[in-house]
Design a protein around this motif. Structure first.
Motif, PDB file in Angstrom:
ATOM      1  N   VAL A 427       0.837  -1.205   0.000  1.00 14.64           N
ATOM      2  CA  VAL A 427       0.000   0.000   0.000  1.00 14.64           C
ATOM      3  C   VAL A 427       0.869   1.251   0.000  1.00 14.64           C
ATOM      4  O   VAL A 427       0.625   2.203  -0.748  1.00 14.64           O
ATOM      5  N   PHE A 428       1.898   1.251   0.830  1.00 17.42           N
ATOM      6  CA  PHE A 428       2.806   2.403   0.862  1.00 17.42           C
ATOM      7  C   PHE A 428       3.628   2.489  -0.422  1.00 17.42           C
ATOM      8  O   PHE A 428       3.876   3.580  -0.938  1.00 17.42           O
ATOM      9  N   LYS A 593      -5.819   7.066   5.618  1.00 18.50           N
ATOM     10  CA  LYS A 593      -6.257   7.906   6.735  1.00 18.50           C
ATOM     11  C   LYS A 593      -5.103   8.170   7.695  1.00 18.50           C
ATOM     12  O   LYS A 593      -4.897   9.310   8.147  1.00 18.50           O
ATOM     13  N   MET A 594      -4.322   7.152   7.976  1.00 23.14           N
ATOM     14  CA  MET A 594      -3.184   7.317   8.878  1.00 23.14           C
ATOM     15  C   MET A 594      -2.118   8.234   8.278  1.00 23.14           C
ATOM     16  O   MET A 594      -1.559   9.100   8.966  1.00 23.14           O
ATOM     17  N   VAL A 595      -1.848   8.050   6.993  1.00 22.96           N
ATOM     18  CA  VAL A 595      -0.866   8.893   6.304  1.00 22.96           C
ATOM     19  C   VAL A 595      -1.309  10.354   6.345  1.00 22.96           C
ATOM     20  O   VAL A 595      -0.512  11.263   6.628  1.00 22.96           O
ATOM     21  N   GLY A 599       0.375  13.694   8.212  1.00 26.91           N
ATOM     22  CA  GLY A 599       0.961  14.661   7.289  1.00 26.91           C
ATOM     23  C   GLY A 599       2.104  14.106   6.469  1.00 26.91           C
ATOM     24  O   GLY A 599       3.023  14.838   6.072  1.00 26.91           O
ATOM     25  N   ILE A 600       2.071  12.812   6.185  1.00 31.65           N
ATOM     26  CA  ILE A 600       3.113  12.177   5.381  1.00 31.65           C
ATOM     27  C   ILE A 600       2.808  12.404   3.902  1.00 31.65           C
ATOM     28  O   ILE A 600       1.668  12.238   3.453  1.00 31.65           O
ATOM     29  N   VAL A 601       3.825  12.775   3.150  1.00 39.75           N
ATOM     30  CA  VAL A 601       3.651  13.072   1.732  1.00 39.75           C
ATOM     31  C   VAL A 601       3.599  11.777   0.927  1.00 39.75           C
ATOM     32  O   VAL A 601       4.460  10.906   1.072  1.00 39.75           O
TER      33      VAL A 601
END
Length: 651
Positions: A427-428, A593-595, A599-601
C-alpha cells in the motif's frame, strides 16, 4: 561508490586474466569481488598456505586501477578437511549426514570448524593486512542460506543442552516450571536428557522449540562475530561486511543480530531465480531492499545483482532488455550505495553453469555487457545523493521470536507472516511512501507510523517503547495475533488479549478463530468508513470495545455485536487495532487515513511506476522507474518498457 563484478579467476585459465580485467574496466567498474569459495586453492594441504594466485590477481587489478573485496573462504570447506574430520559435517533432521560436495555443509557448532576457519582466516588476513587495494572483507557467504541454518548432529544437541543450562543457570527445575513439562510427563532430571526437537509423535513443547530457534540463531551469530573479531584483531581498520541472501524473514537466524557487528550490510538481490515463471512483483523486490536497509537502518551494498537468467538445475526467466538494469536502479534508489553484478562471466563447469553472467560462456560482448556499462556510467553521476541516508517516516516491525513462534505453531493454514507484512508494504509502495522494515530491537525514533504485524510474543521492554512512541504523537497499528504469548512461548494466565495492551488500545479480544479459503466474512464500516463495505479473512479477533472508536464491524449474522477494526486516541497519538485480515480496498483506505493524519507526503503514479526521491546537501533528484513491460504515461512523461528517468528537482 563501488561499481563492480563478482569475479572468479580461479575458474579460468590464468591467461584470461589480463583481458578479463580490461573488460571489467571497460564496463566502468572500480572494484572486483573475489576469493569467497577458494579455500582449497589457498590451502591445498593442511597448514600449507599459498596465496600466490590471488597475489597475482590483485597486482594485475591494481595495474588497472581496480580495488578488491576479499572473501573469507569458509562457505566451502576443502575435501581434505572433511576426510580428516568427517564429524565437521552437519546433519539433516532424520540423522543423515550432509555429504561433501555442496556448500555450507559444515556444522556451526563444530569446534573443528572454528579451529580450521581461524587458521585460514588468520593466515589470509596476516598475508594481506597491508594490502591497500583491499577495500573490504566479506565473511563467509550467505550465512544460513539453503537450510544450512539447521543441523541436528550430536554436537548441536550437546551445544543446545549447554545453551539451556546457561539460560536457566543450571536449574533444571526452573526449566521444567517455565516449559510446563508436567504436560505429557516431560519433566527432565538433568539438561543431558533434553532432546533436539526433531520429528516425534504429535509435536514438541512450544517453549522448547522457541529456545531451539534462538539457539539456531545464536549459533550463526556467534560464527559471524568470531570471523569479524578475528579480522579486526589483525586489521583493525578493516571494513567487514557480509552478503545476505533473500528470504531473511524465513530463516532460523536473526539477520539483524548478525548485522550488529558488521561495518556494512550487503545483499544478494535475485528478483527472479530458476523455476520462477516470472520475476517478483516490483513491490516485493522493494520489500526485500527495505528489509536489508532496515538491518542496521543504514545504506547497504548489493554484492550480487543479476543481469542474466539464473538457476542451478532449472534455468530461470531471462530479464528483458533494460529490466535488470531497472532492478539495479531500484536498488540504488532504495539505499544501495555500491553494487556488484553476479557474475562477470557465466561458468562452464560446476553447479552454476546456468547462472548466466554479464558475459556468457561464448565470451562475446552483447546486450548485457552494454547494459551494465550504461548503468555504471549513468549511476556514478548521482553518488552524493545515493550515498545520503534514506529517510522513512513509516516502519513495519518484525520480531524474530514471533516469526519463530508461527513456524512452531502455524495456527492458520492461510497465515503467512511475511505476506502480511508485504500487504502493508505494498500500500505504501503504491503511494510512493518510503518504508523501513526493521527488527523489534531497533529504535522507533523518527517514525510517524509504526506497524506491528502478528507480533505474537509480548516483550515488556518493547511494549513500553511502543507506548511511549504512540503517546508522543505516533500512530501505532496493532494486528490480530499481536501480544498473545509471553517470552517463553506460553499463554498467560488471567491476561486478556492483547496482553498488557487492552486498556491502551481500548479493546479486548473476547474470542478468536482461524479461517480457511472460502470462509471470508463481510465487514461494515462506521464513522468515516460508513460507505465502505469489504471482506476479512485468515483470522478473526472478536473485539469487545471499552473506550475505542469502532471503524469496522463484523457484518455476519453471529458476530454483529463485535468490532473488527478500532482506533483510540492516546495522548498525542493514535492506536489502531486490526482484528482480522483485511481486503486491499479497506486496507488502502485505513492506511491513507493514517498517512493523512500524520501529514506524510504521498504521490500518485501510474500503475507499475515507482517514484523515489533522494537528496544530498546540494541537490535533490527524482527517480522514476517503469516496471511495466510496456510504454506508459506518468505525469505527462512517456516511459519506455523498464525505463528509468533521473531528474533534478527543486529542494
Amino acid at each position: 561508490m563501488w561499481r563492480g563484478v563478482d569475479y572468479y579467476p580461479e575458474q579460468w585459465d590464468e591467461a584470461f586474466l589480463e583481458e578479463d580485467l580490461e573488460n571489467i574496466c571497460e564496463l566502468g567498474c572500480n572494484v572486483i569481488r573475489i576469493a569467497e569459495f577458494a579455500w582449497h586453492l589457498m590451502e591445498k594441504t593442511e597448514g600449507n598456505y599459498d596465496f600466490s594466485f590471488f597475489d597475482r590477481v590483485i597486482e594485475k587489478a591494481k595495474e588497472k586501477g581496480l580495488k578488491v573485496i576479499m572473501g573469507t573462504p569458509t562457505a566451502t570447506i576443502p575435501a581434505w578437511l572433511v576426510k580428516k574430520h568427517p564429524d565437521i559435517l552437519s546433519e539433516f533432521e532424520d540423522g543423515t549426514v550432509r555429504t561433501f560436495g555442496g556448500r555450507h555443509v559444515y556444522c556451526f557448532n563444530s569446534d573443528v570448524m572454528y579451529e580450521y576457519s581461524e587458521k585460514i582466516i588468520r593466515a589470509q588476513a596476516e598475508h594481506y593486512k597491508n594490502e591497500d587495494a583491499i577495500v573490504a572483507w566479506q565473511i563467509d557467504n550467505e550465512l544460513g542460506h539453503e537450510d544450512s541454518d539447521i543441523c541436528y548432529c550430536p554436537k548441536c544437541r550437546c551445544a543446545f543442552q549447554g545453551f539451556l543450562e546457561q539460560k536457566f543457570e543450571g536449574n533444571i527445575d526452573k526449566l521444567n516450571e517455565i516449559y510446563g513439562t508436567t504436560f505429557w510427563s516431560q519433566e527432565y532430571n538433568g539438561f543431558d536428557e533434553i532432546p533436539l526437537p526433531s520429528k516425534t509423535i504429535t509435536t514438541h513443547n512450544p517453549a522448547l522449540r522457541l529456545d531451539w530457534e534462538r539457539f539456531r540463531s545464536e549459533s550463526i551469530v556467534k560464527f559471524a562475530n568470531f570471523q569479524t573479531a578475528l579480522l579486526k584483531e589483525i586489521i583493525p581498520d578493516a571494513v567487514v561486511m557480509h552478503d545476505f541472501p533473500g528470504g531473511g524473514l524465513g530463516k532460523h537466524v536473526d539477520y539483524s543480530e548478525v548485522a550488529k557487528n558488521l561495518d556494512v550490510v550487503a545483499y544478494n538481490n535475485y528478483p527472479v531465480w530458476g523455476g520462477q515463471k516470472e520475476p517478483l512483483p516490483a513491490n516485493e523486490i522493494a520489500f526485500g531492499l527495505d528489509y536489508i536497509r532496515g538491518l542496521k537502518r543504514e545504506n547497504f551494498w548489493i554484492t550480487e545483482a543479476i543481469m542474466g537468467a539464473q538457476g542451478h538445475d532449472v534455468t530461470g526467466f531471462a530479464p528483458r532488455p533494460n529490466q535488470a538494469k531497472l532492478w539495479s536502479y531500484q536498488s540504488m534508489a532504495r539505499g544501495c550505495e555500491s553494487l556488484m553484478y553476479f557474475r562477470y562471466r557465466g561458468a562452464t563447469k560446476g553447479a552454476e553453469q546456468f547462472c548466466y553472467g554479464i558475459l556468457d560462456a561464448d565470451n562475446v560482448k552483447r546486450r548485457k555487457f552494454h547494459e551494465v556499462q550504461g548503468f555504471f556510467n549513468e549511476i556514478k553521476n548521482y553518488e552524493k545523493e545515493l550515498s545520503a541516508p534514506v529517510k522513512s517516516e513509516v516502519a513495519i516491525v518484525y520480531d524474530y521470536d514471533s516469526l519463530a513462534a508461527f513456524r512452531i505453531q502455524r495456527q492458520s493454514f492461510l497465515l503467512d507472516c511475511e505476506a502480511e507484512m508485504k500487504k502493508f508494504h505494498k500500500v505504501f509502495f503504491d503511494a510512493n511512501v518510503p518504508v523501513d522494515v526493521i527488527s523489534a530491537g531497533s529504535t522507533l525514533s523518527g517514525y510517524k507510523i509504526v506497524i506491528l504485524p502478528q507480533m505474537i510474543i509480548a516483550k515488556p521492554d518493547f511494549q513500553k517503547q511502543v507506548k511511549e512512541f504512540t503517546e508522543n504523537g505516533g500512530t501505532l497499528v496493532l494486528t490480530f495475533r499481536d501480544f498473545v504469548k509471553d517470552e517463553n512461548n506460553n499463554l498467560l494466565f488471567k491476561k486478556v488479549l492483547p496482553v498488557d495492551f487492552d486498556e491502551f488500545a481500548g479493546i479486548y479480544v473476547t474470542e478468536t478463530e482461524s479461517l480457511q479459503e472460502g470462509q471470508e466474512f463481510p465487514l461494515a464500516g462506521e464513522e468515516d468508513f460508513s460507505c465502505t463495505q469489504g471482506e476479512g479473512g485468515i483470522f478473526r479477533d472478536l473485539l469487545s470495545v471499552t473506550d475505542a472508536e469502532v471503524l469496522f464491524r463484523y457484518n455476519d449474522v453471529f458476530f454483529k455485536d463485535y468490532a473488527a477494526v478500532t482506533k483510540k486516541k492516546q495522548k498525542d497519538g493514535y492506536v489502531y487495532y486490526l482484528g482480522c485480515g483485511l481486503d486491499e480496498t479497506i486496507l488502502k483506505q485505513l492506511l491513507k487515513k493514517m498517512v493523512d493524519e500524520q501529514g506524510i507526503v504521498s504521490e500518485h503514479s501510474t500503475d507499475g511506476v515507482e517514484i523515489v526521491y533522494r537528496e544530498s546537501e546540494d541537490r535533490k533528484i527524482k527517480i522514476t522507474m517503469n516496471h511495466n513491460a510496456c510504454e506508459v504515461q506518468n505525469a505527462g512523461v512517456t516511459l519506455a518498457p523498464f525505463e528509468c528517468k533521473v531528474e533534478e528537482v527543486r529542494k
